[in-house]
Design a protein around this motif. Structure first.
Motif, PDB file in Angstrom:
ATOM      1  N   SER A 115       0.824  -1.216   0.000  1.00 29.14           N
ATOM      2  CA  SER A 115       0.000   0.000   0.000  1.00 29.14           C
ATOM      3  C   SER A 115       0.856   1.264   0.000  1.00 29.14           C
ATOM      4  CB  SER A 115      -0.936   0.003   1.219  1.00 29.14           C
ATOM      5  OG  SER A 115      -1.897  -1.023   1.112  1.00 29.14           O
ATOM      6  N   THR A 116       1.981   1.215   0.701  1.00 34.30           N
ATOM      7  CA  THR A 116       2.883   2.369   0.717  1.00 34.30           C
ATOM      8  C   THR A 116       3.423   2.654  -0.678  1.00 34.30           C
ATOM      9  OG1 THR A 116       3.543   1.828   2.995  1.00 34.30           O
ATOM     10  CG2 THR A 116       4.947   3.367   1.780  1.00 34.30           C
ATOM     11  N   ILE A 117       3.823   1.601  -1.374  1.00 39.49           N
ATOM     12  CA  ILE A 117       4.325   1.755  -2.738  1.00 39.49           C
ATOM     13  C   ILE A 117       3.235   2.353  -3.633  1.00 39.49           C
ATOM     14  CG2 ILE A 117       5.100   0.523  -4.790  1.00 39.49           C
ATOM     15  CD1 ILE A 117       6.411  -1.530  -2.880  1.00 39.49           C
ATOM     16  N   LYS A 118       2.045   1.779  -3.567  1.00 41.92           N
ATOM     17  CA  LYS A 118       0.952   2.265  -4.404  1.00 41.92           C
ATOM     18  C   LYS A 118       0.664   3.741  -4.134  1.00 41.92           C
ATOM     19  CE  LYS A 118      -4.019   1.971  -4.912  1.00 41.92           C
ATOM     20  NZ  LYS A 118      -5.277   1.361  -4.410  1.00 41.92           N
ATOM     21  N   HIS A 173       8.002   9.208 -11.272  1.00 40.41           N
ATOM     22  CA  HIS A 173       8.013   7.869 -11.860  1.00 40.41           C
ATOM     23  C   HIS A 173       9.319   7.549 -12.582  1.00 40.41           C
ATOM     24  CE1 HIS A 173       3.397   6.956 -11.906  1.00 40.41           C
ATOM     25  NE2 HIS A 173       3.856   7.271 -10.711  1.00 40.41           N
ATOM     26  N   THR A 174       9.905   8.539 -13.230  1.00 38.76           N
ATOM     27  CA  THR A 174      11.154   8.291 -13.950  1.00 38.76           C
ATOM     28  C   THR A 174      12.248   7.828 -12.994  1.00 38.76           C
ATOM     29  OG1 THR A 174      10.575  10.001 -15.569  1.00 38.76           O
ATOM     30  CG2 THR A 174      12.870   9.272 -15.515  1.00 38.76           C
ATOM     31  N   LEU A 195      -0.894   2.661 -12.061  1.00 38.22           N
ATOM     32  CA  LEU A 195      -0.439   4.024 -11.785  1.00 38.22           C
ATOM     33  C   LEU A 195       0.824   4.347 -12.574  1.00 38.22           C
ATOM     34  CD1 LEU A 195      -1.075   4.279  -7.940  1.00 38.22           C
ATOM     35  CD2 LEU A 195      -2.100   5.709  -9.708  1.00 38.22           C
ATOM     36  N   LEU A 196       1.731   3.385 -12.669  1.00 35.86           N
ATOM     37  CA  LEU A 196       2.943   3.602 -13.463  1.00 35.86           C
ATOM     38  C   LEU A 196       2.598   3.814 -14.935  1.00 35.86           C
ATOM     39  CD1 LEU A 196       5.424   1.000 -11.929  1.00 35.86           C
ATOM     40  CD2 LEU A 196       5.643   3.496 -11.868  1.00 35.86           C
ATOM     41  N   GLY A 197       1.457   3.278 -15.350  1.00 39.28           N
ATOM     42  CA  GLY A 197       1.017   3.459 -16.730  1.00 39.28           C
ATOM     43  C   GLY A 197       0.300   4.771 -16.964  1.00 39.28           C
ATOM     44  N   SER A 198       0.293   5.643 -15.954  1.00 40.12           N
ATOM     45  CA  SER A 198      -0.368   6.941 -16.097  1.00 40.12           C
ATOM     46  C   SER A 198       0.393   7.870 -17.028  1.00 40.12           C
ATOM     47  CB  SER A 198      -0.520   7.620 -14.727  1.00 40.12           C
ATOM     48  OG  SER A 198      -1.289   6.833 -13.852  1.00 40.12           O
ATOM     49  N   THR A 199       1.669   7.593 -17.248  1.00 39.51           N
ATOM     50  CA  THR A 199       2.480   8.426 -18.133  1.00 39.51           C
ATOM     51  C   THR A 199       2.946   7.606 -19.333  1.00 39.51           C
ATOM     52  OG1 THR A 199       4.583   7.870 -17.056  1.00 39.51           O
ATOM     53  CG2 THR A 199       3.330   9.722 -16.142  1.00 39.51           C
ATOM     54  N   ARG A 200       3.214   8.287 -20.424  1.00 39.31           N
ATOM     55  CA  ARG A 200       3.701   7.607 -21.620  1.00 39.31           C
ATOM     56  C   ARG A 200       5.031   6.918 -21.326  1.00 39.31           C
ATOM     57  NH1 ARG A 200       3.447   7.806 -27.326  1.00 39.31           N
ATOM     58  NH2 ARG A 200       4.837   6.135 -27.998  1.00 39.31           N
TER      59      ARG A 200
END
Length: 362
Positions: free
Chosen positions: A214-217, A226-227, A288-293
């Motif tokens: 949950s902390t990671i999320k 994210h980068t 969530l990681l897929g929120s950016t290109r």
């Protein structure tokens, strides 16, 4: 006329220590179940008494802390405890105190009251140099983090495992300031805090695995980071999300080659995370990681799809399968100016119609 239980709880306010202690021992069992409202009477005076008794000798304090932890199921009590900066500081410094006998009870209490947004008070605590040589920072979150990491399996304090700090971190990361902490390199050791807890995504203790997931999320809501989080030379978060999702299934040589190094040589008896809720949280992190290109391309190039495909096939749980499908829709969707991607989840003929209907509903 007051009942015997009402009279007993009144003794918590007695000026005579022996009477208070006897009453306390008898009241612990009433802090759960239908009778626990007895501690709410007289404008929660018993709770105020317990906050004082919690500073007594360890043996006496343990019962008071246990009652406070149990009573934290009430929103009013959580707010009352988390909103008291002095008491919150007492709880935190007790956790980090070397060889504190009740450190784990303090951790449970902190985990319970951290559900209240008033836990933001923890950022106001000005810690001093801790007595322990293992805790070098004067930042309270750094100290709690070091207790959690260095203190696993009673390696720091023979009385404590600090497992429940995982849930503290999960709730602190709900707050913007908390998320920022977990994804920001700390001056005292030059490490991004979230990188310290990633190893616990496959730890044997369920509490640690759940809280860390949950902390990671929650931390991934900091999209601008994210980068750094995906960078293999900085945090390298992706393998630690994929390992719990991976099972003993063999992938094709081509698919295996795309996987992160940490997933290249998994044993044939590799066990997937058994808890379905934790599985869901990890896949939600991938979403969530897929929120950016950048994140979508990174996952496409690092073998995430086959792992999710096999998870979808192996785990017969509606929640897990639904979030897997959401992820696949995200990762396989057309990007502007690109040709259609034709990959999809592999399902049996019997499931095809049902799965197609589910996908359309998302």
């Amino acid at each position: 006329m007051p009942s015997e239980l009402e009279e007993l709880v009144e003794f918590l306010h007695s000026p005579q220590p022996m009477i208070r202690n006897i009453a306390l021992q008898h009241l612990v069992g009433y802090s759960t179940g239908p009778h626990n409202t007895i501690f709410l009477r007289d404008n929660c005076r018993p709770i105020k008494d317990l906050k004082i008794i919690a500073r007594d000798t360890p043996k006496i304090a343990k019962d008071a802390l246990t009652i406070l932890a149990n009573m934290s199921e009430f929103v009013k009590i959580r707010t009352m405890l988390a909103g008291d900066l002095g008491f919150l500081e007492f709880v935190v410094t007790s956790i980090t105190k070397p060889n504190e006998p009740n450190a784990d009870v303090f951790c449970v209490l902190l985990a319970n009251i951290a559900k209240d947004n008033a836990i933001a008070n923890i950022f106001k605590i000005k810690a001093t140099k801790n007595q322990s040589k293992d805790l070098k920072s004067i930042n309270v979150l750094d100290q709690l983090m070091d207790c959690f990491v260095k203190g696993a399996e009673k390696k720091l304090n023979k009385h404590a495992t600090f497992d429940y700090l995982a849930f503290v971190f999960a709730d602190i990361s709900r707050l913007a300031e908390g998320r920022k902490y977990f994804v920001t390199e700390q001056e005292y050791d030059g490490v991004v805090p979230i990188s310290k807890i990633l190893v616990f995504t496959e730890y044997e203790n369920l509490v640690r695995r759940a809280g860390v997931a949950s902390t990671i999320k929650n931390s991934l809501f900091e999209l601008s980071e994210h980068t750094i989080l995906l960078d293999k030379d900085i945090v390298n978060i992706l393998p630690y999300l994929l390992l719990p999702l991976s099972g003993p299934e063999e992938l094709s040589e081509e698919e295996s080659f795309e996987l992160p190094d940490e997933l290249q040589l998994l044993p044939p008896d590799k066990r997937r995370e058994p808890d379905h809720e934790i599985l869901c949280v990890h896949v939600e992190s991938l979403v969530l990681l897929g929120s950016t290109r950048y994140g979508r391309d990174f996952m496409r190039n690092n073998g995430v799809y086959p792992v999710i495909r096999e998870l979808h096939l192996a785990v017969e749980n509606d929640d897990v399968r639904e979030i897997c499908e959401r992820f696949v829709q995200l990762i396989m969707a057309d990007e502007p100016g690109e040709a259609s991607a034709n990959q999809r989840l592999q399902i049996t003929e019997e499931e095809e119609e049902e799965e197609a209907t589910a996908l359309k509903a998302l």
